[in-house]
Every structure is written in structure tokens, then in C-alpha cells.
Design an enzyme around this catalytic site. Structure first.
Site, short mmCIF file in Angstrom:
data_model
loop_
_atom_site.label_atom_id
_atom_site.label_comp_id
_atom_site.label_asym_id
_atom_site.label_seq_id
_atom_site.Cartn_x
_atom_site.Cartn_y
_atom_site.Cartn_z
N CYS A 265 82.92 89.48 24.43
CA CYS A 265 82.05 90.63 24.19
C CYS A 265 80.55 90.33 24.22
CB CYS A 265 82.40 91.27 22.86
SG CYS A 265 83.99 92.08 22.91
C1 UDX Z 1 82.39 90.48 18.58
C2 UDX Z 1 81.91 91.51 17.54
O1 UDX Z 1 81.80 90.87 16.25
C3 UDX Z 1 82.87 92.71 17.48
O2 UDX Z 1 82.36 93.68 16.58
C4 UDX Z 1 82.98 93.29 18.89
O3 UDX Z 1 83.88 94.36 18.91
C5 UDX Z 1 83.43 92.22 19.88
O4 UDX Z 1 82.53 91.11 19.84
P1 UDX Z 1 84.21 88.54 18.70
O5 UDX Z 1 83.67 88.23 20.05
O6 UDX Z 1 85.67 88.60 18.52
O7 UDX Z 1 83.63 89.93 18.15
O8 UDX Z 1 83.70 87.39 17.71
P2 UDX Z 1 82.61 87.18 16.57
O9 UDX Z 1 83.34 86.77 15.35
O10 UDX Z 1 81.67 88.29 16.44
O11 UDX Z 1 81.86 85.89 17.14
C6 UDX Z 1 81.27 85.86 18.43
C7 UDX Z 1 80.62 84.54 18.72
O12 UDX Z 1 79.46 84.36 17.92
C8 UDX Z 1 81.51 83.31 18.44
O13 UDX Z 1 81.35 82.39 19.48
C9 UDX Z 1 80.99 82.78 17.13
O14 UDX Z 1 81.20 81.39 17.00
C10 UDX Z 1 79.51 83.11 17.24
N1 UDX Z 1 78.84 83.27 15.94
C11 UDX Z 1 79.19 84.28 15.10
C12 UDX Z 1 77.82 82.40 15.59
O15 UDX Z 1 77.48 81.48 16.35
N2 UDX Z 1 77.18 82.58 14.38
C13 UDX Z 1 77.51 83.57 13.53
O16 UDX Z 1 76.86 83.67 12.46
C14 UDX Z 1 78.54 84.46 13.89
#
Ligand code: UDX
Length: 430
Positions: A265
Site C-alpha cells: 500500500c
Molecule cells: C498500511 C496502512 O497501515 C493501512 O491502513 C492501509 O490500509 C494499507 O497500508 P500495511 O501496509 O499492512 O498497512 O502495514 P503497516 O503496518 O501500516 O506498515 C507499513 C510499513 O511501514 C511496514 O514496512 C512497516 O515496517 C513500516 N513502518 C510502520 C515503519 O517503518 N514505522 C512505523 O512506525 C510503522
């Protein structure tokens, strides 16, 4: 209500199972016969916490079934949810082929439907798509949107790994509607949910999805940029994030610095919004930087490794964690992909381990060694890189480090193990 969900991926299946749990009669539609058969046997075709148990329950209770027959599923549905993928092409445009094809199939079923029904776009699409692309295809059924059938855009904010829980307990439900009657019918579907409902227009709902993902991605790139400064100063970015996050206007969430964001996403949606802004003559200055910071962040661990070994030729390196985040087998845009590529390009010998994502990574990088646990991955290596913070990596012990040629763990994610400081270093913390 009778609900049909088109597409049984990471959005469609949790949504279908969640709606069945709330008492609706759900039909999941997919073109993939294997998937349909699996679902009807109560088996879960994707790895998602809590979903196998719920699917088994609702299938055996007769609340959910799967089919390849879109026409009949649409004919019988009060509400049709379009939850097919909108992948990105080379130039950053979203590919609408699946949603257009699904809309054509839905239009066929609509012809046979007696009475009103509401079609809902759940797939992520840029503002204007529901109105300009989906409605004209649906109207090929001979019916008129807003009169003979309802139309809504209802974005999904599910995170992989916690998708079911996010669906059942959302922060908010956004209903973009063509007219009041469309929105009312969809609101009825959510009547058992305990969440605030926002009713708005179609374009607004479409943009809410992109703006939501973009601000979360912005927070991550922002804290990574601050983290890169922290690294230079020898201070801990997590303490800075804790202090900043105590301000309720900012919140601490999504300020975990690390090896950058991946997944299906954030990278896709930020790029698609950039492209859409350019098409609308708005310069995407912030969002372009969000992407640029993130691209560089993903391979910073390799740069840091080169500070220990300026020549990586024949160095043995363990890569721990291959999925884009813990709790999923999904490797799309995972930082592990470019990290392994760089290591290979620089002549290093890579040993990789992940609790769930090895089979998927083998498709991208078939020519590296995969191990069945992290201990075997670390054995006899010159360094280990932690790319995904799977909880089991917190059990890495001094004993494990002793099996390495040199005890050296570089963390792309913050870990909570109890190891000697001189043996570990963080990507944006000491
Ligand atoms: C995301 C959105 O959170 C969700 O609302 C949307 O519908 C789809 O995209 P997702 O891709 O499943 O969800 O994962 P998410 O938990 O949001 O993490 C995304 C990425 O960001 C991961 O690679 C994670 O490691 C990274 N991340 C997340 C960080 O590097 N730091 C953070 O503080 C949070």
C-alpha cells in the site's frame, strides 16, 4: 443482508468473513478456482491472523460461501463490494484493468437483479474513478446509477497481519456516496459495527484513502530523516520519537524509525497520489521527498555494513526477516529485496531466514542460501542484518553470536534482546 464480495485478497476475504460474523449472508467471488475451492472447504488461502479460524466457523455455519460465478452472486446481492487489486504500472499509474473487468462482470449480473442494490468500490482508486470509470461500465446493464441502483466508495484501512481485527474494529467507516439512498443502504450493512461513520462524496472518500496512507508514510520518512541525524549525533531516535509523540497533536504511532516502509500500500499509494497530483498540475514536493527518503533508507544497513567491511566480496552475511513487516508472508516492496540485491552485487554470500516469507523470497532471489531458523542463518557469518522485527529475533542470545565468525548484528528494526552493546548497532540509533 445478502452481500457479495468480488475479489478474495487481503481486503476482500477479511471483509467477507467479518461481515459473515456480523450475521450477513456472504458470497465471495474470485476467478481463481483453487481459491474458491479452498474457501468452500473452510481453508484460508492467505496468511492472516484469526482468519483461518473465522473462515472455518462461518463456512461451516453456512454464512459464507465462495464461487466463480459473478453473475449469480450479483443477482442475489443487496450489496456488492468490489475488492479487486489496483496494482501500479511502471510509471506509477494505477492499473484499472481488474476493476474494469470486475465492473463488466457485475453489470452482467445487475441485468438479472430485480429491485434496488448498491455497488460499493472498496479497491483503492484515485479521485474520480468511481464516477468516471466504474459508473459508466455498470450502467451498461441498462440501469441508472442513483435511480435503479446505488453506488458508494468505501475505502478500507486494513493492515496486513491485523486485517480482520482492523475490519471488525475500525477507527472510522468512510462512506462516499453518489446519493443519500446509496449511502443509507451501506450504512445499514455496518449497523452492528461500533465505529463512527462519516458520510461524504465519492471523490472525497477516494482521496481520504490516499491522504491517510500518505500521511502515515510521511510520518515514517520524517522520523527516518530525523533518525539519520540521530545516528550522526550518537543519540537514540526512539527517545526523540517518544518525546515528540507525547504531543496529542502528533501521536507516537508510526514514528518507529527503521529500514523504511514496504508493503502493497504505502509505496504504491504515495506514488499514485504523486502521479495524480502532477496530472492535476500540483507539484508533489512533500510526497516526492517521502519516497526519496524511503528508497535511500532501505539500503542504509548495507552502507553501515561497509563501514565494518569496506570490501564485501565473499563476506558471509545473514539477512534475518524477509517479509515487509512481521506477521505476514508478504514481501512486496520489502526492504529485504534491495538489501539482498546490493549484497549480491557487492559479492557477499547471503544466508536468509524468515518464519513465513522464504517461499515468496525464493521467487525474487532464488540464488541465495535459505535456512530453517535464525540460528543456522547466523552460524559462521561475518555479520547479521535484522530487516524485519519478528518477535522471535528478540530471543537471539550471546550464545548465538558466538557461532558467528564475528559477533556483529546491524538492526534495521528496533529489537528488545539482551546483547552486548559493542556487538550491535541500530540503523538510526547507537
Ligand atoms: C498500511 C496502512 O497501515 C493501512 O491502513 C492501509 O490500509 C494499507 O497500508 P500495511 O501496509 O499492512 O498497512 O502495514 P503497516 O503496518 O501500516 O506498515 C507499513 C510499513 O511501514 C511496514 O514496512 C512497516 O515496517 C513500516 N513502518 C510502520 C515503519 O517503518 N514505522 C512505523 O512506525 C510503522
Amino acid at each position: 443482508m445478502n452481500i457479495s464480495v468480488i475479489g478474495t485478497g487481503y481486503v476482500g476475504l477479511p471483509a467477507g468473513a467479518g461481515l459473515a460474523k456480523h450475521g450477513h449472508q456472504v458470497t465471495c467471488v474470485d476467478i481463481d478456482e483453487d481459491k474458491v475451492e479452498k474457501i468452500n472447504n473452510g481453508e484460508c488461502p492467505i496468511f492472516e491472523k484469526g482468519l483461518p479460524e473465522l473462515l472455518d466457523e462461518v463456512v461451516s455455519e453456512g454464512k459464507l460461501e465462495a464461487t466463480t460465478d459473478t453473475k449469480t452472486a450479483v443477482k442475489n446481492a443487496d450489496i456488492v463490494l468490489l475488492a479487486v487489486g489496483t496494482p501500479m504500472d511502471e510509471e506509477g499509474n494505477i492499473n484499472l484493468d481488474y476493476i474494469k473487468q470486475a465492473s463488466e462482470d457485475v453489470a452482467e449480473g445487475m441485468k438479472e437483479r430485480n429491485g434496488y442494490q448498491t455497488i460499493v468500490v472498496k479497491s483503492t482508486v484515485v479521485p474520480g474513478t468511481t464516477e468516471n470509470e466504474v459508473i459508466p461500465i455498470l450502467e451498461q446493464s441498462g440501469k441508472k446509477a442513483g435511480e435503479d441502483f446505488g453506488i458508494c466508495m468505501n475505502p478500507e484501512f486494513l493492515r496486513e497481519g491485523t486485517a480482520l481485527n482492523d475490519f471488525l474494529e475500525p477507527d472510522r467507516i468512510v462512506i462516499g456516496e453518489l446519493d443519500e439512498k446509496s449511502g443509507e443502504q451501506l450504512e445499514k450493512m455496518y449497523s452492528n459495527f461500533n465505529a463512527p461513520i462519516m458520510r461524504t462524496g465519492l471523490k472525497e472518500a477516494e482521496l481520504i484513502k490516499y491522504a491517510s496512507n500518505s500521511i502515515l508514510a510521511t510520518k515514517i520518512s520524517f522520523i527516518n530523516e530525523v533518525g539519520n541525524l540521530c545516528k550522526e549525533l550518537g543519540i537514540d531516535v526512539y527517545e526523540v520519537a517518544d518525546g515528540v509523540g507525547m504531543d496529542h497533536r502528533v501521536k507516537r504511532d508510526f514514528l518507529d524509525s527503521g529500514a523504511g516502509f514496504g508493503g502493497s500500500c504505502f509505496p504504491k499509494d504515495v506514488r499514485a497520489l504523486i502521479k495524480f497530483m502532477e496530472e492535476n498540475k500540483v507539484e508533489p514536493r512533500i510526497l516526492q521527498s517521502v519516497i526519496d527518503v524511503n528508497v535511500d533508507q532501505k539500503t542504509k544497513l548495507v552502507e553501515q555494513l561497509e563501514q565494518h567491511y569496506p570490501d564485501l566480496t565473499d563476506k558471509k552475511v545473514a539477512v534475518l526477516g524477509l517479509s515487509f513487516k512481521p506477521g505476514t508472508d508478504d514481501i512486496r516492496k520489502s526492504p529485504a529485496i534491495p538489501i539482498i540485491q546490493e549484497l549480491k552485487d557487492k559479492g557477499a554470500k547471503v544466508k536468509a531466514y524468515d518464519p513465513k516469507a522464504i517461499e515468496n523470497m525464493k521467487q525474487k532471489h532464488p540464488d541465495i542460501q535459505y535456512t530453517s531458523n535464525y540460528k543456522k542463518a547466523l552460524e559462521n557469518t561475518d555479520a547479521g542484518l535484522i530487516v524485519t522485527d519478528w518477535p522471535e529475533f528478540n530471543s537471539i542470545s550471546r550464545k548465538d553470536l558466538k557461532t558467528m565468525k564475528r559477533p556483529l548484528l546491524l538492526e534495521g528494526r528496533r529489537m528488545e534482546y539482551d546483547l552486548d552493546e559493542e556487538d550491535t548497532a541500530g540503523i538510526t540509533w547507537p
